[in-house]
Scaffold this motif. Structure first.
Motif, PDB file in Angstrom:
ATOM      1  N   UNK A  85       0.736  -1.218   0.009  1.00  0.00           N
ATOM      2  CA  UNK A  85      -0.192  -0.053  -0.125  1.00  0.00           C
ATOM      3  C   UNK A  85       0.993   1.133  -0.033  1.00  0.00           C
ATOM      4  N   UNK A  86       1.911   1.161   0.892  1.00  0.00           N
ATOM      5  CA  UNK A  86       2.836   2.333   0.945  1.00  0.00           C
ATOM      6  C   UNK A  86       3.507   2.836  -0.553  1.00  0.00           C
ATOM      7  N   UNK A  87       3.981   1.566  -1.112  1.00  0.00           N
ATOM      8  CA  UNK A  87       4.594   1.653  -2.431  1.00  0.00           C
ATOM      9  C   UNK A  87       3.595   2.221  -3.462  1.00  0.00           C
ATOM     10  N   UNK A  88       2.392   1.817  -3.482  1.00  0.00           N
ATOM     11  CA  UNK A  88       1.419   2.117  -4.527  1.00  0.00           C
ATOM     12  C   UNK A  88       0.953   3.592  -4.316  1.00  0.00           C
ATOM     13  N   UNK A  89       0.615   4.072  -2.927  1.00  0.00           N
ATOM     14  CA  UNK A  89       0.162   5.305  -2.601  1.00  0.00           C
ATOM     15  C   UNK A  89       0.967   6.421  -2.097  1.00  0.00           C
ATOM     16  N   UNK A  90       2.148   5.852  -1.524  1.00  0.00           N
ATOM     17  CA  UNK A  90       3.136   6.924  -0.841  1.00  0.00           C
ATOM     18  C   UNK A  90       2.806   7.219   0.550  1.00  0.00           C
ATOM     19  N   UNK A  91       1.598   6.690   1.096  1.00  0.00           N
ATOM     20  CA  UNK A  91       1.274   6.742   2.546  1.00  0.00           C
ATOM     21  C   UNK A  91       0.665   5.512   2.953  1.00  0.00           C
ATOM     22  N   UNK A  92       0.298   5.523   4.181  1.00  0.00           N
ATOM     23  CA  UNK A  92      -0.481   4.546   4.809  1.00  0.00           C
ATOM     24  C   UNK A  92      -1.653   4.676   5.528  1.00  0.00           C
ATOM     25  N   UNK A  93      -2.134   5.964   5.331  1.00  0.00           N
ATOM     26  CA  UNK A  93      -3.474   6.530   5.760  1.00  0.00           C
ATOM     27  C   UNK A  93      -4.523   5.779   4.917  1.00  0.00           C
ATOM     28  N   UNK A  94      -5.460   5.384   5.875  1.00  0.00           N
ATOM     29  CA  UNK A  94      -6.521   4.356   5.218  1.00  0.00           C
ATOM     30  C   UNK A  94      -7.771   5.133   4.729  1.00  0.00           C
TER      31      UNK A  94
END
Length: 101
Positions: A85-94
């Motif tokens: 998720x971090x690699x795809x979005x750049x953050x892990x805020x859901x």
């Protein structure tokens, strides 16, 4: 012989903190910490129940080992998902939406 009141109270506090961590947090890693707190509370309840009730098979301790094993496998898979998720979005805020600009 131990009295089950204090370990059960501690388990209730751990479970309450875990539920709060899962429901109130938006950060994926903090939600995983909340899930781990809930699993720790379940393990504490199993061990306490196993110590209070006479059981020749030690079912509480054996089930706690299964809970620990499942928790370890769950955290490995969940952290892999968080890394993806971090690699795809750049953050892990859901709840954070990516702005397209």
């Amino acid at each position: 012989m131990i009295t089950p009141a204090l370990p059960m109270l501690l388990a209730a506090v751990l479970a309450g903190a875990g539920v709060y961590g899962v429901l109130a947090r938006r950060h994926a890693v903090l939600m995983l910490v909340g899930v781990e707190l809930i699993l720790a509370a379940a393990g504490l309840v199993l061990v306490t129940t196993g110590q209070v009730t006479p059981d020749p098979l030690a079912s509480g301790a054996v089930l706690t080992l299964f809970v620990i094993t499942i928790a370890a496998a769950e955290i490995v898979v969940a952290l892999a998902v968080v890394m993806a998720l971090y690699r795809a979005r750049g953050h892990v805020d859901l709840q954070h939406e990516r702005s397209e600009s």
